[in-house]
Design a protein around this motif. Structure first.
Motif, PDB file in Angstrom:
ATOM      1  N   GLU A 161      38.839  40.481  50.205  1.00 42.34           N
ATOM      2  CA  GLU A 161      38.496  41.852  49.851  1.00 42.34           C
ATOM      3  C   GLU A 161      38.801  42.196  48.418  1.00 42.34           C
ATOM      4  O   GLU A 161      38.073  42.953  47.786  1.00 42.34           O
ATOM      5  CB  GLU A 161      39.255  42.812  50.767  1.00 42.34           C
ATOM      6  N   GLU A 162      39.882  41.633  47.905  1.00 44.42           N
ATOM      7  CA  GLU A 162      40.233  41.968  46.519  1.00 44.42           C
ATOM      8  C   GLU A 162      39.186  41.485  45.561  1.00 44.42           C
ATOM      9  O   GLU A 162      38.841  42.160  44.589  1.00 44.42           O
ATOM     10  CB  GLU A 162      41.570  41.311  46.171  1.00 44.42           C
ATOM     11  N   GLU A 163      38.688  40.286  45.831  1.00 42.96           N
ATOM     12  CA  GLU A 163      37.652  39.766  44.931  1.00 42.96           C
ATOM     13  C   GLU A 163      36.401  40.611  45.016  1.00 42.96           C
ATOM     14  O   GLU A 163      35.720  40.845  44.014  1.00 42.96           O
ATOM     15  CB  GLU A 163      37.309  38.325  45.310  1.00 42.96           C
ATOM     16  N   GLN A 164      36.092  41.095  46.236  1.00 44.35           N
ATOM     17  CA  GLN A 164      34.901  41.933  46.376  1.00 44.35           C
ATOM     18  C   GLN A 164      35.066  43.200  45.554  1.00 44.35           C
ATOM     19  O   GLN A 164      34.154  43.646  44.866  1.00 44.35           O
ATOM     20  CB  GLN A 164      34.690  42.329  47.838  1.00 44.35           C
ATOM     21  N   VAL A 165      36.270  43.791  45.661  1.00 46.71           N
ATOM     22  CA  VAL A 165      36.517  45.028  44.928  1.00 46.71           C
ATOM     23  C   VAL A 165      36.398  44.801  43.434  1.00 46.71           C
ATOM     24  O   VAL A 165      35.792  45.578  42.700  1.00 46.71           O
ATOM     25  CB  VAL A 165      37.911  45.575  45.303  1.00 46.71           C
ATOM     26  N   GLU A 166      36.972  43.667  42.983  1.00 39.27           N
ATOM     27  CA  GLU A 166      36.884  43.359  41.553  1.00 39.27           C
ATOM     28  C   GLU A 166      35.452  43.164  41.119  1.00 39.27           C
ATOM     29  O   GLU A 166      35.051  43.613  40.046  1.00 39.27           O
ATOM     30  CB  GLU A 166      37.629  42.052  41.281  1.00 39.27           C
ATOM     31  N   ALA A 167      34.704  42.485  41.951  1.00 46.20           N
ATOM     32  CA  ALA A 167      33.307  42.241  41.595  1.00 46.20           C
ATOM     33  C   ALA A 167      32.567  43.565  41.466  1.00 46.20           C
ATOM     34  O   ALA A 167      31.782  43.777  40.540  1.00 46.20           O
ATOM     35  CB  ALA A 167      32.637  41.353  42.645  1.00 46.20           C
ATOM     36  N   LEU A 168      32.824  44.497  42.386  1.00 49.66           N
ATOM     37  CA  LEU A 168      32.141  45.789  42.303  1.00 49.66           C
ATOM     38  C   LEU A 168      32.606  46.599  41.112  1.00 49.66           C
ATOM     39  O   LEU A 168      31.865  47.388  40.555  1.00 49.66           O
ATOM     40  CB  LEU A 168      32.357  46.583  43.592  1.00 49.66           C
ATOM     41  N   GLN A 169      33.868  46.402  40.715  1.00 54.77           N
ATOM     42  CA  GLN A 169      34.361  47.189  39.590  1.00 54.77           C
ATOM     43  C   GLN A 169      33.757  46.747  38.281  1.00 54.77           C
ATOM     44  O   GLN A 169      33.713  47.511  37.327  1.00 54.77           O
ATOM     45  CB  GLN A 169      35.891  47.064  39.494  1.00 54.77           C
ATOM     46  N   ARG A 170      33.304  45.496  38.234  1.00 51.77           N
ATOM     47  CA  ARG A 170      32.736  45.042  36.964  1.00 51.77           C
ATOM     48  C   ARG A 170      31.322  45.518  36.775  1.00 51.77           C
ATOM     49  O   ARG A 170      30.742  45.308  35.710  1.00 51.77           O
ATOM     50  CB  ARG A 170      32.748  43.512  36.905  1.00 51.77           C
ATOM     51  N   ILE A 171      30.727  46.117  37.802  1.00 47.87           N
ATOM     52  CA  ILE A 171      29.354  46.580  37.675  1.00 47.87           C
ATOM     53  C   ILE A 171      29.385  48.073  37.391  1.00 47.87           C
ATOM     54  O   ILE A 171      29.803  48.856  38.216  1.00 47.87           O
ATOM     55  CB  ILE A 171      28.565  46.312  38.960  1.00 47.87           C
ATOM     56  N   GLN A 172      28.922  48.458  36.207  1.00 42.39           N
ATOM     57  CA  GLN A 172      28.837  49.877  35.861  1.00 42.39           C
ATOM     58  C   GLN A 172      27.429  50.350  36.185  1.00 42.39           C
ATOM     59  O   GLN A 172      26.468  49.640  35.907  1.00 42.39           O
ATOM     60  CB  GLN A 172      29.026  50.028  34.355  1.00 42.39           C
ATOM     61  N   VAL A 173      27.314  51.547  36.754  1.00 42.24           N
ATOM     62  CA  VAL A 173      25.990  52.038  37.126  1.00 42.24           C
ATOM     63  C   VAL A 173      25.726  53.338  36.396  1.00 42.24           C
ATOM     64  O   VAL A 173      26.565  54.227  36.376  1.00 42.24           O
ATOM     65  CB  VAL A 173      25.925  52.294  38.649  1.00 42.24           C
ATOM     66  N   ALA A 174      24.560  53.450  35.789  1.00 43.82           N
ATOM     67  CA  ALA A 174      24.167  54.712  35.150  1.00 43.82           C
ATOM     68  C   ALA A 174      22.866  55.145  35.796  1.00 43.82           C
ATOM     69  O   ALA A 174      21.919  54.380  35.896  1.00 43.82           O
ATOM     70  CB  ALA A 174      23.964  54.510  33.651  1.00 43.82           C
ATOM     71  N   ARG A 175      22.812  56.406  36.258  1.00 48.81           N
ATOM     72  CA  ARG A 175      21.596  56.897  36.908  1.00 48.81           C
ATOM     73  C   ARG A 175      20.911  57.855  35.968  1.00 48.81           C
ATOM     74  O   ARG A 175      21.402  58.939  35.721  1.00 48.81           O
ATOM     75  CB  ARG A 175      21.943  57.636  38.179  1.00 48.81           C
ATOM     76  N   VAL A 176      19.787  57.450  35.448  1.00 44.74           N
ATOM     77  CA  VAL A 176      19.064  58.303  34.513  1.00 44.74           C
ATOM     78  C   VAL A 176      17.637  58.406  34.984  1.00 44.74           C
ATOM     79  O   VAL A 176      17.084  57.448  35.499  1.00 44.74           O
ATOM     80  CB  VAL A 176      19.101  57.723  33.092  1.00 44.74           C
ATOM     81  N   PHE A 177      17.035  59.566  34.854  1.00 42.29           N
ATOM     82  CA  PHE A 177      15.694  59.719  35.380  1.00 42.29           C
ATOM     83  C   PHE A 177      14.681  60.134  34.329  1.00 42.29           C
ATOM     84  O   PHE A 177      13.545  60.408  34.669  1.00 42.29           O
ATOM     85  CB  PHE A 177      15.708  60.709  36.550  1.00 42.29           C
ATOM     86  N   ASP A 178      15.077  60.218  33.058  1.00 47.47           N
ATOM     87  CA  ASP A 178      14.027  60.397  32.059  1.00 47.47           C
ATOM     88  C   ASP A 178      14.368  59.586  30.814  1.00 47.47           C
ATOM     89  O   ASP A 178      15.472  59.093  30.669  1.00 47.47           O
ATOM     90  CB  ASP A 178      13.778  61.878  31.742  1.00 47.47           C
TER      91      ASP A 178
END
Lengths: 367, 329
Positions: free
Chosen positions: B157-174
């Motif tokens: 689980e820790e590795e999964q959490v780390e993997a998700l933390q390295r992905i930054q998400v930006a939601r932009v619609f224009d």
């Protein structure tokens, strides 16, 4: 800040004048004052002031943005998004098979598109969802309100009354078996009158009204913050006739889709659209495909196609970011949208389809 | 076309600029390309001062030619090839995503573009331990699907959490907000604001046509200008910051031939260096026998027309294995 002048949201004529005068980056614009700017490129002082304000605001917001500033562009890690998603609810459809293939129900912050031939049940599902979004939280619902934008005129209030009555009865049965206090309390507020009064209905007669309604929706939503569902019943209808310029249609539809998804994201609500079907003539056969063209197919995040298989209505999940494609049968009963139950040998449930406006598919068929 | 300003270089004073402007020399290009003797005569300025100013401006603003061998050495040391996590996709892309280049995935709705993007994000973040920036403009990003993909790669689980933390998400619609995000990324890297595990190595933009399509067409040329702005930002990010950029694009139907072609037109087709088309063949939406084929339509290194089969299951984009070929999807 080496940001190009062309990347700021300025009017095209103004941008052309700025570039013609030799301004390339934001840095050059930040160095001069509004009077000099208005003299150099020949615009009024107010326009120059406005332009400089836009540029300064964008540049300063870039400079002072930190990782914790969420409202600027909304960047966050996938882990935070996961926590948000898991805390979000779904809008159930009362058809458990459909809820299963959707991964729990209609998802918030996404656009779901329902396509189907006439009479297959798209508006029925929309009306069911408009009632289901209001189910109180202790029964597993969202306790939200619904906005129904109707372009075809297919919204029948008496049908919504039937569906709502059935839903309230269902909740009352659950409350009786569980005998808890909050169930009783929420049932007091969950009645036919309250359900009907929390469905906000808009009727749009052509595409201009539809576009205006969608662009004015954020103001409406900021006053009614409990809205969790926006339904546009018949997004294809105003765009399919009376349009000579197809590239304008594509542009308007794409702009509409982006506006809807940004509303869905900003206010955490679900958007449900219904679409018509059209025939595509291939080399050897013709198939029914969703209307409005290829580019519209990219607008919806989740696409459901309703179709017939002899006498059975089927729903196919055709496009989804997290669920795989599958098909399930469903029925439309006097109580609304329901599962298909295999008829037990002893009792035969009477599945009468109420379709007051459209021709019944089966002439007087009773199982 | 930089405008002449006082203090741009030593020796360029405000009075000089006024005199030059009076003779219609306003930008660096004008000054550098004009005949300095004439300018000295007309503006009553000293010829020596003008020559000195021109020399400094040329040194400051001109581009320097680079030797081919030096360029090759530099590319060898700075380019990295990032595996996408799927062997067949890597084979298609000549062993993976190259940093410094823009790769485009295009396909019909439901063909699997977002799934491939999510798969690339998870494999970069988990297998290669690099940061990813995912720019989502369609609303198709599902963190729970990312978690599912991460869970099939590791049970910890820790590795999964780390993997998700390295992905930054930006939601932009224009498009303006998208340009904002890209600009911010550039600033944060140039100001050396490092996050926990280093700079962003992969930038995924899903999708670029969702924000550009509302602007194209009709009689306005604005849309094309903004599209090229976006293209320039993406290419600059790829080249200067050594990132691998992946973008997704829609398809439209060609009016004359009826075939599907990538959206955004010919101008955009020059922006990505590699283009992959995703299709589902022999499928109707009632049956379950879809074969997903990825074909290479443009590449600087491989011959076009190579096709591989992808299997988008619960584990992400895996290669086709004999055992799995029996399951219909």
């Amino acid at each position: 800040m080496q940001r190009d002048v062309g990347s700021f949201p300025l009017a095209p004529g103004l941008r052309a004048k700025l570039i013609g005068a030799g301004f390339q980056t934001a840095q050059e614009l930040l160095e001069i004052g509004p009077c000099e700017l208005s003299k150099e490129i020949g615009i009024s002082k107010e326009e120059a002031l406005e332009t400089l304000q836009i540029v300064r605001r964008e540049c300063h917001s870039n400079a002072t943005k930190t990782a914790d500033d969420p409202e600027a562009v909304g960047k966050c890690t996938a882990l935070e998004l996961l926590a948000q998603e898991q805390a979000q609810g779904f809008i159930i459809t009362f058809c458990s098979a459909l809820d299963d293939i959707l991964g729990g129900g209609v998802q918030l912050t996404k656009i779901t598109e329902i396509c189907g031939a006439p009479g297959v049940g798209k508006t029925q599902l929309c009306m069911q969802l408009a009632v289901d979004v209001q189910i109180p939280e202790c029964f597993g619902g969202l306790a939200g309100e619904a906005v129904f934008i109707d372009t075809e005129g297919s919204f029948m209030v008496d049908r919504v009354v039937d569906i709502a009555t059935a839903c309230v009865q269902h909740c009352q049965l659950i409350a009786e078996t569980h005998q808890e206090e909050d169930f009783q309390k929420s049932l007091e507020t969950f009645s036919l009158e309250s359900i009907l009064s929390h469905i906000y209905y808009f009727r749009c007669h052509d595409y201009t009204e539809l576009l205006a309604q969608v662009y004015l929706l954020p103001d409406f939503l900021s006053e009614h913050s409990k809205v969790r569902l926006v339904i546009v019943d018949g997004i294809a209808f105003p765009f399919r006739h009376d349009f000579e310029d197809l590239s304008l249609r594509t542009r308007l539809l794409n702009g509409l889709a982006q506006q809807l998804i940004s509303i869905a994201n900003a206010h955490k609500l679900a958007v449900v659209l219904t679409n018509q079907m059209t025939t595509r003539i291939g080399q050897s056969q013709s198939m029914l495909v969703p209307a409005l063209g290829e580019s519209w197919g990219h607008a919806a995040t989740i696409r459901l196609i309703f179709h017939w298989d002899n006498k059975q209505r089927l729903a196919t999940l055709y496009k989804s970011p997290s669920q795989k494609e599958s098909t399930i049968p469903f029925h439309i009963t006097p109580h609304g949208f329901r599962d298909v139950h295999p008829p037990p040998p002893s009792q035969t449930p009477a599945e009468v389809e109420i379709n007051p406006r459209k021709r019944p598919r089966i002439e007087g068929d009773k199982q | 076309m930089v405008i002449l300003r006082a203090g741009l270089c030593p020796g360029l004073t405000a009075e000089m600029i006024q005199l030059l402007k009076a003779n219609s020399i306003a930008t660096v290009v004008d000054l550098v390309s004009s005949d300095l003797e004439e300018v000295a005569r007309k503006c009553c300025l000293s010829y020596k001062a003008l020559v000195a100013v021109r020399r400094v401006l040329l040194a400051q603003f001109s581009a320097f030619p680079v030797n081919g061998a030096d360029l090759y050495e530099e590319l060898k040391s700075s380019t990295a090839i990032l595996s996408t996590g799927s062997k067949s996709l890597d084979k298609l892309l000549d062993s993976g995503l190259y940093t410094g280049e823009v790769t485009e995935l295009t396909g019909a709705p439901g063909s699997g573009k977002t799934q491939v993007c999510l798969s690339i994000a998870v494999s970069t973040s988990h297998d290669l331990k690099q940061n990813v920036l995912y720019v989502d403009s369609t609303g198709g990003f599902m963190a729970s699907r990312l978690l599912q993909l991460a869970q099939t790669r590791t049970g910890d689980e820790e590795e999964q959490v780390e993997a998700l933390q390295r992905i930054q998400v930006a939601r932009v619609f224009d498009v303006y907000k998208m340009l904002d995000v890209l600009q911010e990324l550039r600033c944060s890297v140039s100001q050396q604001v490092l996050s926990s595990s280093g700079p962003v190595k992969v930038l995924v933009v899903d999708s670029v046509s969702a924000v550009i399509c509302p602007l194209l067409g009709g009689r306005q040329a604005e849309g094309l200008a903004l599209m090229m702005q976006l293209a320039r930002e993406l290419k600059t990010l790829a080249r200067e910051l050594s990132m691998a950029v992946v973008v997704t694009n829609h398809v439209t139907r060609d009016g004359s031939s009826g075939h599907l072609k990538p959206a955004l037109g010919r101008s955009w087709s020059f922006v990505p260096s590699t283009r992959v088309l995703l299709e589902s063949r022999e499928s109707t939406w009632g049956q379950a026998s879809t074969r997903r084929i990825a074909s290479l339509t443009k590449s600087p290194r491989q011959p076009t027309g190579i096709e591989v089969e992808l299997d988008i299951g619960s584990c992400g984009v895996l290669e086709e294995s004999p055992a799995a070929s029996g399951e219909g999807r």
